[in-house]
Motif scaffolding. Structure first.
Motif, short mmCIF file in Angstrom:
data_model
loop_
_atom_site.label_atom_id
_atom_site.label_comp_id
_atom_site.label_asym_id
_atom_site.label_seq_id
_atom_site.Cartn_x
_atom_site.Cartn_y
_atom_site.Cartn_z
N GLU A 185 0.86 -1.18 0.00
CA GLU A 185 0.00 0.00 0.00
C GLU A 185 0.90 1.23 0.00
O GLU A 185 1.86 1.32 0.77
N GLY A 186 0.63 2.16 -0.87
CA GLY A 186 1.47 3.35 -1.02
C GLY A 186 2.06 3.46 -2.40
O GLY A 186 2.35 4.56 -2.88
N VAL A 187 2.25 2.32 -3.08
CA VAL A 187 2.72 2.36 -4.47
C VAL A 187 1.60 2.93 -5.33
O VAL A 187 0.46 2.46 -5.31
N ALA A 188 1.93 3.97 -6.10
CA ALA A 188 0.94 4.62 -6.96
C ALA A 188 1.06 4.19 -8.41
O ALA A 188 0.06 4.16 -9.13
N SER A 189 2.28 3.86 -8.85
CA SER A 189 2.45 3.56 -10.28
C SER A 189 3.36 2.35 -10.49
O SER A 189 4.35 2.15 -9.76
N ILE A 190 2.99 1.56 -11.50
CA ILE A 190 3.79 0.43 -11.95
C ILE A 190 4.10 0.69 -13.42
O ILE A 190 3.21 0.92 -14.23
N GLY A 191 5.38 0.70 -13.77
CA GLY A 191 5.80 1.15 -15.09
C GLY A 191 5.52 0.16 -16.21
O GLY A 191 5.08 -0.99 -16.00
N LYS A 192 5.78 0.62 -17.42
CA LYS A 192 5.61 -0.21 -18.61
C LYS A 192 6.51 -1.45 -18.51
O LYS A 192 7.67 -1.35 -18.11
N LYS A 193 5.97 -2.59 -18.88
CA LYS A 193 6.71 -3.86 -18.96
C LYS A 193 7.38 -4.22 -17.64
O LYS A 193 8.38 -4.94 -17.61
N ALA A 194 6.81 -3.74 -16.53
CA ALA A 194 7.46 -3.90 -15.22
C ALA A 194 7.72 -5.36 -14.87
O ALA A 194 8.75 -5.69 -14.28
N PHE A 195 6.81 -6.27 -15.24
CA PHE A 195 6.96 -7.69 -14.93
C PHE A 195 6.93 -8.54 -16.20
O PHE A 195 6.62 -9.73 -16.15
N GLU A 196 7.28 -7.95 -17.32
CA GLU A 196 7.28 -8.67 -18.59
C GLU A 196 8.19 -9.90 -18.51
O GLU A 196 9.27 -9.87 -17.93
N TYR A 197 7.74 -10.99 -19.12
CA TYR A 197 8.52 -12.25 -19.20
C TYR A 197 8.77 -12.89 -17.84
O TYR A 197 9.71 -13.68 -17.69
N CYS A 198 7.95 -12.59 -16.86
CA CYS A 198 8.03 -13.30 -15.58
C CYS A 198 7.15 -14.54 -15.70
O CYS A 198 6.01 -14.59 -15.20
N TYR A 199 7.68 -15.54 -16.38
CA TYR A 199 6.87 -16.71 -16.76
C TYR A 199 6.38 -17.49 -15.55
O TYR A 199 5.34 -18.13 -15.60
N GLY A 200 7.14 -17.46 -14.44
CA GLY A 200 6.73 -18.21 -13.26
C GLY A 200 5.80 -17.46 -12.33
O GLY A 200 5.29 -18.04 -11.35
N PHE A 229 2.46 -6.86 -17.59
CA PHE A 229 2.44 -8.30 -17.29
C PHE A 229 2.45 -9.12 -18.58
O PHE A 229 1.93 -10.24 -18.61
N LYS A 230 3.08 -8.58 -19.61
CA LYS A 230 3.17 -9.31 -20.88
C LYS A 230 3.94 -10.62 -20.69
O LYS A 230 4.98 -10.66 -20.03
N ASP A 231 3.42 -11.68 -21.28
CA ASP A 231 4.05 -12.99 -21.21
C ASP A 231 4.24 -13.46 -19.77
O ASP A 231 5.30 -14.00 -19.40
N CYS A 232 3.21 -13.25 -18.97
CA CYS A 232 3.11 -13.85 -17.63
C CYS A 232 1.91 -14.79 -17.70
O CYS A 232 0.82 -14.47 -17.21
N PRO A 233 2.06 -15.96 -18.32
CA PRO A 233 0.90 -16.79 -18.69
C PRO A 233 0.14 -17.37 -17.51
O PRO A 233 -1.04 -17.74 -17.65
N ASN A 234 0.77 -17.47 -16.33
CA ASN A 234 0.12 -18.10 -15.18
C ASN A 234 -0.38 -17.10 -14.16
O ASN A 234 -0.82 -17.48 -13.08
#
Length: 348
Positions: free
Chosen positions: A282-297, A315-320
């Motif tokens: 709580e307190g985070v206001a922004s999550i940037g572009k491609k922040a978790f891209e390719y985090c497949y697990g 969250f691109k390519d975070c299939p699960n």
């Protein structure tokens, strides 16, 4: 950085299409083109297939003071070059994608290296930077895959964005006292770095156990991917996770983000394929572009109501992935709009 690459490609084509002053082919300078302005010489390009070049300190009685933008870009025959004393400036993309280049001798007079000067010089393994150098530009050594050692002299005051991006052979680096300005993601995807050291007298930056922060430890700038840990706790008091800060650090399984953090930068946690769960405080206001891209697990991410901005492809390519969020929150809206699985938790 893509716009900069396109601009340098255009500059290179311009050098080909617009004739400069060409030294006679029978002359020792038969591989160089140049311009004379204000009684000084700028090397503007090359002709033929130079292999080992020693640039003279004078041409036609005038001092050589600079290497122009894109002058030797895409010169795939060039293996070594010696730049003479008196040269003050090496332009943007001067040796960009000269893939065979292995040896560069720089003069003590050199003051700045332009943007992307050695971008894509895959053959370059080491280079000695002179003691009068003040500026390392944007992407200057980006994609120098085989660069294993480099000492930044205690004269450099500015290091540009992505300066050592994708230097996958670089194992250690020290930021000297003199550096007061550092661009974003200077060590993006330099995945062999075990530690980033900062001189204790530097007034702008600090390292804590090899992790690079601004001096006030309000921003985490870069995490060395070869730091031998699988779990990392971001120190309390850090407000921002910088762009690309943890990108490609595949050893990391768990990262604890403290309540002091308010922003997460672009690609900050991209390509961490072993990380399976994240709790955004709580307190985070922004999550940037491609922040978790390719985090497949990545299977679960908790996003609080405080988050009101999530960049494209976060969250691109975070299939699960399944987002945990409260009903009516921005995170729920984002999940619906981007067809991401989510579960309402309502504070539980």
């Amino acid at each position: 950085m893509k716009n900069l690459v396109r601009g340098l490609l255009f500059a290179f084509l311009s050098l080909i299409l617009i004739p400069g002053v060409v030294v006679d082919a029978s002359n020792p300078l038969d591989f160089l083109t140049y311009e004379i302005n204000d009684q000084t010489v700028t090397i503007t390009g090359f002709q033929g297939n130079p292999v080992d070049l020693v640039i003279p300190s004078e041409i036609d009685g005038y001092r050589v003071v600079s290497i122009g933008d894109a002058a030797f870009s895409f010169c795939n025959s060039l293996v070594s070059i010696t730049i003479p004393e008196g040269v003050l400036h090496i332009g943007s993309g001067a040796f960009m994608s000269s893939e065979a280049l292995k040896s560069v001798v720089l003069p003590s007079t050199l003051q700045d290296l332009g943007d992307m000067t050695f971008y894509g010089c895959f053959g370059l393994t080491s280079i000695t930077l002179p003691e009068n150098l003040k500026k390392i530009g944007t992407g200057t050594f980006a994609y120098c895959y085989r660069l294993t050692s480099l000492i930044i002299p205690n004269s450099v005051t500015s290091i540009g964005d992505y300066a050592f991006s994708h230097c996958k052979g670089l194992t250690k680096i020290t930021i000297p006292d003199s550096v007061t300005d550092m661009g974003k993601a200077p060590f993006e995807e330099s995945v062999q770095l075990a530690a980033i050291s900062v001189s204790v007298n530097n007034i702008g930056f600090i390292d804590i156990e090899g992790v690079l922060y601004d001096r006030k430890t309000e921003k985490l700038i870069s995490f060395p991917c070869k730091k031998n840990v699988t779990r990392f706790m971001v120190p309390e008091g850090v407000n921002a996770i910088g762009d690309h800060a943890f990108e490609g650090c595949k050893m990391l399984v768990d990262i604890v983000i403290p309540n002091s953090v308010t922003s997460i930068g672009d690609s900050a946690f991209a390509d961490l394929d072993q990380m399976y769960q994240v709790k955004i405080p709580e307190g985070v206001a922004s999550i940037g572009k491609k922040a978790f891209e390719y985090c497949y697990g990545l299977t679960i991410i908790h996003i609080p109501d405080s988050v009101t901005s999530i960049g494209g492809g976060a969250f691109k390519d975070c299939p699960n992935l399944s987002i945990r969020c409260n009903s009516g929150s921005y995170a729920e809206e984002f999940a619906i709009e981007n067809n991401i699985r989510y579960k309402i938790v309502d504070g539980s």
